[in-house]
Write a protein that holds these residues in place. Sequence first.
Motif, PDB file in Angstrom:
ATOM      1  N   THR A   1      -0.015   4.837   5.410  1.00  0.00           N
ATOM      2  CA  THR A   1      -0.652   3.540   5.171  1.00  0.00           C
ATOM      3  C   THR A   1       0.302   2.516   4.565  1.00  0.00           C
ATOM      4  OG1 THR A   1      -1.404   4.297   3.027  1.00  0.00           O
ATOM      5  CG2 THR A   1      -2.949   4.516   4.828  1.00  0.00           C
ATOM      6  N   SER A   2       1.508   2.927   4.187  1.00  0.00           N
ATOM      7  CA  SER A   2       2.342   1.947   3.488  1.00  0.00           C
ATOM      8  C   SER A   2       3.251   1.156   4.424  1.00  0.00           C
ATOM      9  CB  SER A   2       3.133   2.608   2.359  1.00  0.00           C
ATOM     10  OG  SER A   2       3.720   3.789   2.795  1.00  0.00           O
TER      11      SER A   2
ATOM     12  N   PHE B   1       6.193   4.599  -1.710  1.00  0.00           N
ATOM     13  CA  PHE B   1       4.800   4.894  -2.021  1.00  0.00           C
ATOM     14  C   PHE B   1       4.382   6.270  -1.541  1.00  0.00           C
ATOM     15  CE2 PHE B   1       5.128   0.451  -2.516  1.00  0.00           C
ATOM     16  CZ  PHE B   1       4.269   0.165  -3.544  1.00  0.00           C
ATOM     17  N   GLN B   2       3.198   6.636  -2.011  1.00  0.00           N
ATOM     18  CA  GLN B   2       2.683   7.979  -1.808  1.00  0.00           C
ATOM     19  C   GLN B   2       2.408   8.299  -0.341  1.00  0.00           C
ATOM     20  OE1 GLN B   2      -0.569   8.688  -4.355  1.00  0.00           O
ATOM     21  NE2 GLN B   2      -1.232  10.521  -3.314  1.00  0.00           N
ATOM     22  N   ASP B   3       1.672   7.407   0.330  1.00  0.00           N
ATOM     23  CA  ASP B   3       1.194   7.757   1.653  1.00  0.00           C
ATOM     24  C   ASP B   3       1.924   6.945   2.722  1.00  0.00           C
ATOM     25  OD1 ASP B   3      -0.118   8.524   3.851  1.00  0.00           O
ATOM     26  OD2 ASP B   3      -2.123   7.954   3.191  1.00  0.00           O
TER      27      ASP B   3
ATOM     28  N   MET C   1      10.665   0.558  -4.429  1.00  0.00           N
ATOM     29  CA  MET C   1       9.590   1.511  -4.654  1.00  0.00           C
ATOM     30  C   MET C   1       9.262   2.239  -3.348  1.00  0.00           C
ATOM     31  SD  MET C   1       6.417   0.502  -6.966  1.00  0.00           S
ATOM     32  CE  MET C   1       5.379   1.698  -7.739  1.00  0.00           C
TER      33      MET C   1
ATOM     34  N   MET D   1      10.327   4.248   5.034  1.00  0.00           N
ATOM     35  CA  MET D   1      10.041   3.642   3.730  1.00  0.00           C
ATOM     36  C   MET D   1      11.266   3.749   2.819  1.00  0.00           C
ATOM     37  SD  MET D   1       7.144   2.271   3.665  1.00  0.00           S
ATOM     38  CE  MET D   1       7.002   1.886   1.924  1.00  0.00           C
TER      39      MET D   1
END
Lengths: 352, 318
Positions: A106-107, A101-103, A99, A169
């Motif tokens: 912060t991830s 993530f959006q931000d 996965m 990420m």
Amino acid sequence: MIETNGHILTVNDLRTYFQTEDGVVKAVDGITFTLAKGETLGIVGESGSGKSVTNLSIMRLIPEPPGKIVSGDIIFDGIDVRKLSIDDVRSIRGKRIAMIFQDPMTSLNPFLKISTQLMEVTELHLGHTKAQAHRHAVKMLETVGIPDAANRVNSYPHEFSGGMRQRVMIAMALSCDPELLIADEPTTALDVTIQAQILELIKDLKARMGTSVILITHDLGVVAGMTDKIIVMYAGKVFEQAPTRELFATPANPYTKGLLKSVPDPAHEEGTELYQIPGLPPDVAHLPPGCPFSPRCERAEDVCHREFPPFVQINENHWSLCHFAKEVYAESVRERAAANLSETQIESHPLA
Amino acid sequence: MEQQQEVVKGASLWRDAWKRLLKNKLAVFGLAVMIIMVVAVTVGPAIIRWTTGYTYDFIPPDGDLIKSFPPSLQHPMGTDDSGRDILARVLQGGRISLMVGVISTLVSLVVGVSYGATAGYLGGKIDNFMMRVVDIIYAIPYILLVIVLLSAFGGQNAPGWIQSISGALGSGQGLSQIILLFFALGLVSWLTMARVVRGQILSLKNQEFVMAARATGVSTPAIIFRHLVPNALGPVIVYATLTIPSVMLSEAFLSFLGIGVQAPFASWGSLAADGIKNISVFPWQLIFPGVTMALTLFSLNFLGDGLRDALDPQTRKF
């Protein structure tokens, strides 16, 4: 083993509800879709339409309580994910389903080095030793296009820009060569040039590794160039499902039409108002009895406020949740034909 | 001229905090005093023994002549009413006082951090239950609890494992009393630590990186201890530095009352208790251990405050 028909993921009538003080919130209410190997699926919808909850349900990441997957099947490569023990789910997470993530700000864990975070995944799932994991981490950073990866791998997240963190990420998500990649609004927090780079990167890696991708977004521009098919969600339900081209050309749902009309057009005339769908997304804890979109729908009739609409099949791959799906589709086809006609006219115009 | 390209090195969180700490004069003073104090109690007793032959429990045979002797070159802090060198006793006592402070704080750190982090991360009913247990223990006066623990398990009644530790260290009952003190004080001072850590974890656990870690299949204990606890380290360090002086004060208090450190061992508290008997005649017997202890406690508090200003992002000034 359940028969998969070449589908990596089959979600059948998934319902995820949240128990709140305000009543039961049906965040996802009867979602059905399939994803073939190597295919890219876009899930589009407004905030709170259940896009993210659908995908958290697939990974069994719904916080329980208050959330609960009430019913439905999630078949991933012949495995019924809902029936797995949490340990078995953990062995799938990050390894076979990953996965993004959006931000990206912060991830990533601000206290751990990039290397530590990248190595954790492969040590966990591939049984790498520290040295192997470190080599792999550097290789993954190179793959996602981070220059000087051998040195940068020892940096902390705050030393990276937003776009680079999102690359990290992606590197982390792809470390174990997953079969399914879920990207939850991967470019929302990035500016437009970086957004284009990141999407290009995902597209490129997907083509190289043959990963299936679910791309969640509220930006229709993002899904247009990336996906094979699209699901439009509203109030926890699938409103329309169609191959990307067909959805953009001939939508069969008033909501989809509204979304497409809301996209700002560069040729927009100054002084005229931008189109927007009137009203606000509904409170999913207190839905009206009929079609959840009916209070905002321009062509709603009595039947829309009274009865829940049927899921109408337009053609083999095209479905729409509307009482007037066929009419809306016919209308779209006519508009399309007219537009094509005017385009050809412009092209053949002697002065053009 | 060839200009060498310099790589911009990002200031890490710790270096940043260290810079801020160095700007705080009181904190630097506290740090300096603590470094000197730790060095002094570590090597001091050996040096005194080597130069003058005195140790903390050495009573000179011709003792009558130098009993309660005022400060002099040979005895910089004078002697006590048995003729023992007070400097040697203060340094030896400092060893025990600092050890009580540090070891008890470590015990409270281990218990408090694991307890608080687990409660905070799991949340819901488990959290509720675990924190109510903390509330109940909080309601019991902790000094009373320590006194009960010390008198129940003190002396002959010490649990086997404590006796075996002190036996292994080559000393008898006096030492097992001290080890018991470490644990007794540690076990009552973890409560606030648990609350501090739980609060931190509660605010951290909903951050996206925790979800990202879960999505990569990391197990719950690994998330708590590898991903969350390091992020809560700042407040934990601050609180730990402030726990050390408070534990030392409790130890001094207990030893002053005669239930803590027992003779022939000495701590600053028991030295002060010895000194107070002769305060009107031989004031140095109270003043030297008292001032040393006060200086240490002040320094630790200054250092703790300085660390809080340096590490706590809420009070950070830009």
